[in-house]
Design an enzyme around this catalytic site. Structure first.
Site, mmCIF file in Angstrom:
data_model
loop_
_atom_site.group_PDB
_atom_site.id
_atom_site.type_symbol
_atom_site.label_atom_id
_atom_site.label_comp_id
_atom_site.label_asym_id
_atom_site.label_seq_id
_atom_site.Cartn_x
_atom_site.Cartn_y
_atom_site.Cartn_z
ATOM 1 N N LEU A 170 -1.330 60.892 38.344
ATOM 2 C CA LEU A 170 -1.224 61.859 37.252
ATOM 3 C C LEU A 170 -2.484 61.888 36.381
ATOM 4 C CD1 LEU A 170 0.326 63.704 35.201
ATOM 5 C CD2 LEU A 170 1.365 61.616 34.293
ATOM 6 N N TYR A 219 5.736 43.784 34.535
ATOM 7 C CA TYR A 219 4.709 44.822 34.391
ATOM 8 C C TYR A 219 4.041 44.723 33.015
ATOM 9 C CZ TYR A 219 2.695 49.546 34.166
ATOM 10 O OH TYR A 219 1.842 50.612 34.034
ATOM 11 N N TRP A 239 21.087 64.141 30.555
ATOM 12 C CA TRP A 239 21.734 62.838 30.407
ATOM 13 C C TRP A 239 21.594 62.317 28.976
ATOM 14 C CZ3 TRP A 239 20.320 59.542 35.377
ATOM 15 C CH2 TRP A 239 20.917 60.149 36.487
#
Length: 326
Positions: A23, A148, A213
């Protein structure tokens, strides 16, 4: 004449972009081609197909091949929430290996500057808002992706170490929620905005309700990938500090998930039914970051209005649907 040639050659920059097909890498490529290439700059965008940066020998071979003077380090092992939960150790070890190989090899090749990409997930889970650059190491990150997060935090530690011990100009940036063309639009593990774009597209195509959601109330700062790319060029060329810098729109530009969904609906010209599925979790309510440091150092920077950025992203997705949806 000879002196002029030598001086010109000495000023030549070879900028290696790791993770160059993701991206942010694609956005930097777009901005360099459109508005940012300087005559003395050669840009090299590489992906994992060219070298496994977790492998020291492959990393050394890559640097030997291109002989970069500058590096933008975007490459990382990444994944959605559930992959992180399951493989925290793998995310920790692989990203530490990638980052150590890139930074150490950059040092060995006398690279003048490295700009690495961190993430707002590195900040402490329990903190005060807005978060700023001084708060990175103030407590443990969220437990869901600690592997991470700690690997990314260690880039900041290494940058300071390389500067203190060797005088290297290695620094890092911390973007907030990035979106734009070439994003991960996968419905299973994509981020919020590309997920909403893909879901609206499918609802419009199939004549089904668009389901959001959660309650839609969590708030996020979204930064357009092309704006982030312009800021990466500024950091590469102008930013002098070793300490990291947050790259984000201002606190006042934070939007709720519902507001973001409404903008996607408008950009997609969706006229169907919208349903809020409040049985789904909302996740973290907010992660507000301060861009005061950025605005102090680069006060004239103008962000693309989010509606325009979303429209451009939606148009790219529709045009590239067959590739983007995977």
């Amino acid at each position: 004449m000879t002196d002029l040639v030598i001086n010109t050659m000495a000023e030549k920059k070879v900028i290696l972009v790791t993770g160059g097909t993701g991206l942010i890498g694609e956005a930097i490529k777009t901005i360099v081609e459109r508005e940012g290439r300087k005559p003395n700059e050669e840009w090299v965008f590489v992906s994992s197909k060219e070298a496994d940066l977790a492998n020291k020998e492959q990393t050394k071979a890559l640097f030997a091949k291109y002989k970069p003077t500058h590096v933008i380090h975007l490459a990382a092992m990444v994944g959605g929430l559930f992959r992180n939960l399951k493989y925290n150790l793998d995310f920790l070890r692989t990203n530490i290996q990638i980052n150590d190989n890139v930074l150490q090899t950059a040092f060995e090749h006398n690279v003048k500057k490295v700009v690495s990409c961190l993430s707002t997930c590195i900040f402490p889970d329990k903190t005060t808002y807005p978060i700023d650059e001084t708060m990175i190491h103030n407590g443990p990150p969220h437990s869901s992706n600690f592997g991470y997060s700690y690997a990314k935090r260690l880039i900041d530690v290494q940058n300071r170490g390389y500067h203190q011990q060797h005088g290297c100009h290695f620094t890092a940036v911390i973007p907030t929620n990035v979106f734009g063309p070439h994003d991960n639009f996968n419905l299973e593990d994509g981020h919020v905005l590309p997920g909403l774009i893909h879901k609206v597209y499918e609802s419009k195509k199939n004549g089904t309700p668009f389901v959001i959601w959660g309650t839609g109330s969590p708030r996020r700062q979204f930064i357009y990938s092309l704006d982030l790319a312009r800021l990466f060029l500024w950091v590469l060329r102008e930013y002098q500090e070793i300490d990291p810098i947050i790259l984000s729109v201002g606190e006042e530009d934070e939007v709720s998930i519902k507001e973001a969904a409404d903008m996607v609906i408008e950009a997609m010209d969706f006229k169907g039914e919208v349903v809020m599925d409040t049985t789904k979790s909302d996740g973290q309510f907010k992660k507000t970051a301060s861009n005061a440091k950025l605005m102090k150092l680069n006060p004239d920077f103008k962000f693309t209005p989010i509606k325009q950025a979303l429209k451009e992203t939606v148009d790219w997705f529709v045009k590239n649907y067959d590739i983007a949806r995977k």
